[in-house]
Design a protein around this motif. Sequence first.
Motif, PDB file in Angstrom:
ATOM      1  N   PHE A 197      17.243  -5.328   4.986  1.00 13.10           N
ATOM      2  CA  PHE A 197      17.065  -3.977   5.508  1.00 13.10           C
ATOM      3  C   PHE A 197      17.101  -2.929   4.401  1.00 13.10           C
ATOM      4  O   PHE A 197      16.388  -1.925   4.460  1.00 13.10           O
ATOM      5  CB  PHE A 197      18.133  -3.660   6.554  1.00 13.10           C
ATOM      6  CG  PHE A 197      17.893  -4.311   7.885  1.00 13.10           C
ATOM      7  CD1 PHE A 197      16.720  -4.092   8.584  1.00 13.10           C
ATOM      8  CD2 PHE A 197      18.846  -5.149   8.437  1.00 13.10           C
ATOM      9  CE1 PHE A 197      16.494  -4.691   9.817  1.00 13.10           C
ATOM     10  CE2 PHE A 197      18.629  -5.753   9.671  1.00 13.10           C
ATOM     11  CZ  PHE A 197      17.450  -5.528  10.361  1.00 13.10           C
ATOM     12  N   GLN A 198      17.935  -3.138   3.402  1.00 13.01           N
ATOM     13  CA  GLN A 198      18.047  -2.153   2.334  1.00 13.01           C
ATOM     14  C   GLN A 198      16.748  -2.036   1.546  1.00 13.01           C
ATOM     15  O   GLN A 198      16.360  -0.957   1.109  1.00 13.01           O
ATOM     16  CB  GLN A 198      19.212  -2.514   1.405  1.00 13.01           C
ATOM     17  CG  GLN A 198      20.578  -2.380   2.058  1.00 13.01           C
ATOM     18  CD  GLN A 198      20.806  -1.005   2.681  1.00 13.01           C
ATOM     19  OE1 GLN A 198      20.662   0.020   2.027  1.00 13.01           O
ATOM     20  NE2 GLN A 198      21.161  -0.986   3.959  1.00 13.01           N
ATOM     21  N   GLU A 199      16.062  -3.157   1.363  1.00 13.47           N
ATOM     22  CA  GLU A 199      14.777  -3.119   0.656  1.00 13.47           C
ATOM     23  C   GLU A 199      13.762  -2.292   1.440  1.00 13.47           C
ATOM     24  O   GLU A 199      13.020  -1.486   0.868  1.00 13.47           O
ATOM     25  CB  GLU A 199      14.241  -4.533   0.448  1.00 13.47           C
ATOM     26  CG  GLU A 199      12.917  -4.559  -0.306  1.00 13.47           C
ATOM     27  CD  GLU A 199      12.363  -5.962  -0.491  1.00 13.47           C
ATOM     28  OE1 GLU A 199      11.151  -6.081  -0.754  1.00 13.47           O
ATOM     29  OE2 GLU A 199      13.146  -6.926  -0.367  1.00 13.47           O
ATOM     30  N   ALA A 200      13.740  -2.474   2.765  1.00 16.20           N
ATOM     31  CA  ALA A 200      12.828  -1.689   3.600  1.00 16.20           C
ATOM     32  C   ALA A 200      13.191  -0.209   3.541  1.00 16.20           C
ATOM     33  O   ALA A 200      12.315   0.662   3.434  1.00 16.20           O
ATOM     34  CB  ALA A 200      12.875  -2.193   5.041  1.00 16.20           C
ATOM     35  N   LYS A 201      14.478   0.070   3.600  1.00 16.86           N
ATOM     36  CA  LYS A 201      14.957   1.458   3.543  1.00 16.86           C
ATOM     37  C   LYS A 201      14.510   2.142   2.251  1.00 16.86           C
ATOM     38  O   LYS A 201      14.091   3.307   2.258  1.00 16.86           O
ATOM     39  CB  LYS A 201      16.479   1.465   3.652  1.00 16.86           C
ATOM     40  CG  LYS A 201      17.125   2.824   3.491  1.00 16.86           C
ATOM     41  CD  LYS A 201      18.638   2.697   3.567  1.00 16.86           C
ATOM     42  CE  LYS A 201      19.325   4.001   3.210  1.00 16.86           C
ATOM     43  NZ  LYS A 201      20.800   3.874   3.267  1.00 16.86           N
ATOM     44  N   GLU A 202      14.579   1.413   1.136  1.00 16.68           N
ATOM     45  CA  GLU A 202      14.214   1.987  -0.156  1.00 16.68           C
ATOM     46  C   GLU A 202      12.718   2.250  -0.281  1.00 16.68           C
ATOM     47  O   GLU A 202      12.282   2.981  -1.175  1.00 16.68           O
ATOM     48  CB  GLU A 202      14.681   1.051  -1.275  1.00 16.68           C
ATOM     49  CG  GLU A 202      16.199   1.019  -1.422  1.00 16.68           C
ATOM     50  CD  GLU A 202      16.671  -0.064  -2.370  1.00 16.68           C
ATOM     51  OE1 GLU A 202      15.794  -0.755  -2.954  1.00 16.68           O
ATOM     52  OE2 GLU A 202      17.894  -0.222  -2.524  1.00 16.68           O
ATOM     53  N   ARG A 203      11.934   1.682   0.607  1.00 19.46           N
ATOM     54  CA  ARG A 203      10.485   1.896   0.580  1.00 19.46           C
ATOM     55  C   ARG A 203      10.073   3.158   1.339  1.00 19.46           C
ATOM     56  O   ARG A 203       8.896   3.495   1.383  1.00 19.46           O
ATOM     57  CB  ARG A 203       9.765   0.680   1.181  1.00 19.46           C
ATOM     58  CG  ARG A 203       9.825  -0.570   0.314  1.00 19.46           C
ATOM     59  CD  ARG A 203       9.073  -1.732   0.965  1.00 19.46           C
ATOM     60  NE  ARG A 203       9.053  -2.902   0.106  1.00 19.46           N
ATOM     61  CZ  ARG A 203       8.150  -3.130  -0.844  1.00 19.46           C
ATOM     62  NH1 ARG A 203       7.179  -2.255  -1.040  1.00 19.46           N
ATOM     63  NH2 ARG A 203       8.195  -4.221  -1.583  1.00 19.46           N
ATOM     64  N   ILE A 204      11.049   3.844   1.940  1.00 18.05           N
ATOM     65  CA  ILE A 204      10.753   5.017   2.770  1.00 18.05           C
ATOM     66  C   ILE A 204      11.233   6.297   2.097  1.00 18.05           C
ATOM     67  O   ILE A 204      12.370   6.386   1.642  1.00 18.05           O
ATOM     68  CB  ILE A 204      11.422   4.883   4.153  1.00 18.05           C
ATOM     69  CG1 ILE A 204      10.843   3.675   4.908  1.00 18.05           C
ATOM     70  CG2 ILE A 204      11.226   6.157   4.972  1.00 18.05           C
ATOM     71  CD1 ILE A 204      11.551   3.389   6.221  1.00 18.05           C
ATOM     72  N   VAL A 257       6.172   3.846   2.180  1.00 23.68           N
ATOM     73  CA  VAL A 257       5.830   4.849   3.183  1.00 23.68           C
ATOM     74  C   VAL A 257       6.483   6.199   2.885  1.00 23.68           C
ATOM     75  O   VAL A 257       7.701   6.298   2.738  1.00 23.68           O
ATOM     76  CB  VAL A 257       6.268   4.393   4.593  1.00 23.68           C
ATOM     77  CG1 VAL A 257       5.700   5.337   5.649  1.00 23.68           C
ATOM     78  CG2 VAL A 257       5.829   2.958   4.863  1.00 23.68           C
ATOM     79  N   THR A 258       5.653   7.226   2.811  1.00 25.71           N
ATOM     80  CA  THR A 258       6.133   8.607   2.755  1.00 25.71           C
ATOM     81  C   THR A 258       5.949   9.191   4.145  1.00 25.71           C
ATOM     82  O   THR A 258       4.828   9.225   4.659  1.00 25.71           O
ATOM     83  CB  THR A 258       5.341   9.437   1.735  1.00 25.71           C
ATOM     84  OG1 THR A 258       5.531   8.893   0.427  1.00 25.71           O
ATOM     85  CG2 THR A 258       5.811  10.893   1.746  1.00 25.71           C
ATOM     86  N   LYS A 283       0.840  -1.188   0.000  1.00 29.23           N
ATOM     87  CA  LYS A 283       0.000   0.000   0.000  1.00 29.23           C
ATOM     88  C   LYS A 283       0.878   1.243   0.000  1.00 29.23           C
ATOM     89  O   LYS A 283       2.042   1.202   0.394  1.00 29.23           O
ATOM     90  CB  LYS A 283      -0.913   0.002   1.227  1.00 29.23           C
ATOM     91  CG  LYS A 283      -1.959  -1.102   1.241  1.00 29.23           C
ATOM     92  CD  LYS A 283      -2.842  -1.000   2.466  1.00 29.23           C
ATOM     93  CE  LYS A 283      -3.873  -2.131   2.499  1.00 29.23           C
ATOM     94  NZ  LYS A 283      -4.840  -2.014   1.397  1.00 29.23           N
ATOM     95  N   LYS A 284       0.298   2.327  -0.433  1.00 29.66           N
ATOM     96  CA  LYS A 284       0.971   3.622  -0.418  1.00 29.66           C
ATOM     97  C   LYS A 284       0.497   4.349   0.839  1.00 29.66           C
ATOM     98  O   LYS A 284      -0.674   4.710   0.952  1.00 29.66           O
ATOM     99  CB  LYS A 284       0.607   4.405  -1.678  1.00 29.66           C
ATOM    100  CG  LYS A 284       1.406   5.674  -1.893  1.00 29.66           C
ATOM    101  CD  LYS A 284       1.005   6.327  -3.214  1.00 29.66           C
ATOM    102  CE  LYS A 284       1.764   7.624  -3.440  1.00 29.66           C
ATOM    103  NZ  LYS A 284       1.318   8.295  -4.694  1.00 29.66           N
ATOM    104  N   ILE A 285       1.416   4.531   1.797  1.00 29.63           N
ATOM    105  CA  ILE A 285       1.050   5.065   3.108  1.00 29.63           C
ATOM    106  C   ILE A 285       1.707   6.419   3.346  1.00 29.63           C
ATOM    107  O   ILE A 285       2.900   6.603   3.074  1.00 29.63           O
ATOM    108  CB  ILE A 285       1.459   4.084   4.224  1.00 29.63           C
ATOM    109  CG1 ILE A 285       0.724   2.746   4.035  1.00 29.63           C
ATOM    110  CG2 ILE A 285       1.164   4.670   5.604  1.00 29.63           C
ATOM    111  CD1 ILE A 285       1.103   1.684   5.054  1.00 29.63           C
TER     112      ILE A 285
END
Length: 240
Positions: A139-146, A113-114, A90-92
């Motif tokens: 962790f890098q994948e999660a980081k790139e989602r922010i 996440v924005t 989702k776009k959060i």
Amino acid sequence: MSFVADISDICYKENFKDKAIILAEKYSLKLSPLAAKQPYLHFSENPHIKFKDKKIISSFRSGSFTNRIKNFQRESHLKKAIGYGGESSKKILDCTAGLGHDAFILALLRQNVTVVEKNKGLCILFELALENLPQTSYFQEAKERITIINDDSASFVDKLLEYDVIYVDPMFEDRGTAGRSGVMSLISDYLDDFTDVSDVLIGSKFNRLVIKRQKQFKQSSNIAPSFILSGKSINFHVFI
């Protein structure tokens, strides 16, 4: 959330000068190799905000938050609140980023996440905490989602429908009981003032709004949530 207290300087150790220059330019802050007037950001091996001779430190590699990271799949109430659907993303829009803890958990859950945070010092601590994560694909994948945006979340009111979920954690609804933890108590002391943007958002157009509330919260808006997810110390008020 509208903050009054904020840093105006970055102090640094010499071997951190290059990164300090980048951050100072990005956030329009002054650079000082020596201690400046508090509050200021001290950039070293352990970056922190210095205020009233106290320190706010943020790390995703030590402290109690590491337990949430290890057990992020157990965040059942948070998952239900955002309408989590397994592998689907989702776009959060996180309107009250703070130190970014909830945003990072959402990113680990593969959500995009924005995060919006008006306080420059807190933005930088969040940014540095992400940079200091272990260099693993996980962790890098999660980081790139922010995506971190230094701005007032109230300026996003007309853009809420662009997101699947609007997420809000007012943090300090009652300053007398604000200390959820040691670091949250420090942040409460650090911030001179803030405005709870929740009521403004509740009266706006959105797809889904999630507000993280303290258990003792008393509803002030005339618009009741669609449902409430009750936890041990906090509730999630969900508006659809």
